[in-house]
Design a protein around this motif. Structure first.
Motif, PDB file in Angstrom:
ATOM      1  N   UNK A 146       0.854  -1.190   0.000  1.00  0.00           N
ATOM      2  CA  UNK A 146       0.000   0.000   0.000  1.00  0.00           C
ATOM      3  C   UNK A 146       0.891   1.240   0.000  1.00  0.00           C
ATOM      4  N   UNK A 147       0.327   2.341  -0.466  1.00  0.00           N
ATOM      5  CA  UNK A 147       1.061   3.600  -0.549  1.00  0.00           C
ATOM      6  C   UNK A 147       0.761   4.537   0.620  1.00  0.00           C
ATOM      7  N   UNK A 148      -0.484   4.485   1.092  1.00  0.00           N
ATOM      8  CA  UNK A 148      -0.941   5.398   2.140  1.00  0.00           C
ATOM      9  C   UNK A 148      -1.704   4.611   3.195  1.00  0.00           C
ATOM     10  N   UNK A 149      -1.439   4.923   4.470  1.00  0.00           N
ATOM     11  CA  UNK A 149      -2.185   4.334   5.580  1.00  0.00           C
ATOM     12  C   UNK A 149      -3.027   5.431   6.204  1.00  0.00           C
ATOM     13  N   UNK A 150      -4.344   5.224   6.247  1.00  0.00           N
ATOM     14  CA  UNK A 150      -5.276   6.161   6.887  1.00  0.00           C
ATOM     15  C   UNK A 150      -5.712   5.532   8.200  1.00  0.00           C
ATOM     16  N   UNK A 151      -5.350   6.158   9.313  1.00  0.00           N
ATOM     17  CA  UNK A 151      -5.611   5.580  10.646  1.00  0.00           C
ATOM     18  C   UNK A 151      -6.725   6.337  11.352  1.00  0.00           C
ATOM     19  N   UNK A 152      -7.824   5.604  11.656  1.00  0.00           N
ATOM     20  CA  UNK A 152      -8.987   6.203  12.315  1.00  0.00           C
ATOM     21  C   UNK A 152      -9.461   5.326  13.468  1.00  0.00           C
TER      22      UNK A 152
END
Length: 433
Positions: A74-80
């Motif tokens: 993956x290129x981007x990790x979005x953490x929520x």
């Protein structure tokens, strides 16, 4: 127009209120987002704690293995997801591998932003976190980028919707704190466990982030003086109204200059009385607003929805578009700016003003005795208001600015005077010259 055939693969950690909105917008606005980025955004996976609780999600996307998803292609990790561990380890791993990170995790940033920023710098990765403070309001990027050429002196604002709703309702209805909190919980404005909000922990984390960006100095949550709103009574609200003020829980971050020209950073969260004509006084309900003062730009105000799934998702998507565009074009966003490294000023040294309400004996000489205590501690009185009630009197004193420790010491000594029956309330005052 899409620049190339490459796809930006996105790992989404968390599918709660905000995560679900992010996933929905990625799907519904795929074409628009691709045009803005210059390449399609592909949702590579969604990490959740209990996959069986999300039967509506495509099975090939859902996983309970967040670490494995972060380590995948993956290129981007979005953490929520929120919280400190194990999220800190996942994001560090992503950054160390050169993957960009978008997070709304204020608690993590308030404790470990330096560690995350250093990992991002070493790998040439992006770390964006607009959604960590004030939801949809574009605030952090202006502080970090638009005002990078200016000297910010103060950031003050309402950054927690739950406490603002409670205090606004108390002001409007005259109800007490406990019953208003119960009503806020019933209406969904307060969590089942409201501790993080009403005790000021949430606002303190946000204050640490704001101070760090505004003053180019690493500030953690532990550096922020914190007081909640549980001690605010209906009588405090009435007293504020009588004086043309209202009560708000504010995060206040200041660049303080000493008499010898030395500078330091003060960061604090506590209830204050502010004039009803102040820009922040009219911010009611669950809305947020932040007031910024800078040398060249002057006074700026940022206002809007401070929480909620869709508003917060808007900020997350804005960050995602920015970091994805950087990857497509081979650039990167701004790095951490902590070059000033100013010392942190303790609350005791920070200049503040007090509103003090006393029940005192109704006889001659009382005011003189009280005033003498102020003089001993070198605290100047700005205004006095007295009202007689049978054998007692109500005395309200508003001070000029003085070190908070001196004001505290003054109140402590006054409370021991024989002529003082009770210190009814003590609250800081802001927004007045």
């Amino acid at each position: 127009m899409i620049a190339n055939d490459r796809r930006i693969r996105v790992a989404l950690l968390g599918h709660g209120t905000v995560g679900a909105e992010v996933a929905r917008l990625l799907d519904e606005q795929a074409g628009e987002l691709a045009a803005r980025v210059g390449a399609p955004l592909e949702l590579a996976g969604i990490a959740v704690r209990r996959p069986d609780k999300h039967p509506d999600l495509p099975r090939h996307l859902v996983t309970a293995d967040a670490a494995g998803l972060v380590d995948s292609d993956v290129d981007v990790v979005v953490e929520l997801i929120g919280g400190i561990e194990p999220v800190r380890g996942w994001l560090l791993s992503a950054l160390q591998k050169g993957k960009s990170v978008v997070t709304a995790n204020k608690a993590l940033l308030a404790e470990h932003s330096a560690e995350l920023a250093e990992a991002a710098d070493a790998a040439g990765a992006d770390l964006y976190f607009e959604a960590a403070v004030a939801g949809a309001i574009p605030l952090l990027r202006p502080l970090r980028e638009s005002l990078a050429g200016d000297r910010i002196t103060r950031v003050m604002g309402i950054v927690n919707g739950t406490t603002n709703y409670i205090l606004s309702a108390m002001d409007a209805t005259g109800a007490g704190y406990a019953e208003t909190l119960d009503e806020a919980s019933r209406l969904g404005y307060a969590e089942a466990d409201p501790t993080a909000d009403v005790d000021g922990y949430d606002a303190a984390s946000k204050a640490a982030i704001l101070a760090s960006l505004a003053f180019h100095t690493r500030v953690t949550a532990a550096d922020v003086h914190r007081e909640g709103i549980a001690g605010v009574s209906a009588s405090d609200i009435v007293a504020a109204k009588v004086l043309g003020r209202t009560v708000k829980l504010l995060a206040i971050c200041e660049r303080v200059t000493d008499a010898d020209g030395g500078e330091s950073v003060s960061a604090r969260v506590h209830p204050v009385m502010i004039p009803r004509g102040h820009q922040l006084a009219g911010v009611n309900g669950a809305f947020n607003a932040v007031y910024v003062e800078a040398d060249a730009a002057g006074e700026l105000m940022f206002y809007g929805q401070g929480a909620g799934g869709a508003p917060t998702a808007s900020a997350v998507l804005g960050d995602l578009v920015a970091v994805a565009r950087n990857r497509v074009l081979g650039g990167r966003g701004p790095r951490e700016s902590a070059h000033a490294a100013l010392p942190i000023r303790s609350m005791g040294q920070t200049p503040t003003r007090y509103h003090i309400s006393l029940d005192v004996a109704d006889r001659a000489g009382v005011l003189a005795q009280v005033a003498q205590v102020f003089a001993v501690h070198d605290v100047s009185i700005a205004a006095v208001r007295q009202r007689d009630r049978h054998s007692t009197a109500s005395l309200v004193i508003v001070t000029h600015s003085a070190p908070d420790a001196a004001l505290r010491a003054t109140v402590d000594e006054i409370s021991r005077l024989d002529v003082v029956h009770e210190v009814v309330s003590v609250m800081r005052v802001e927004g007045e010259d």
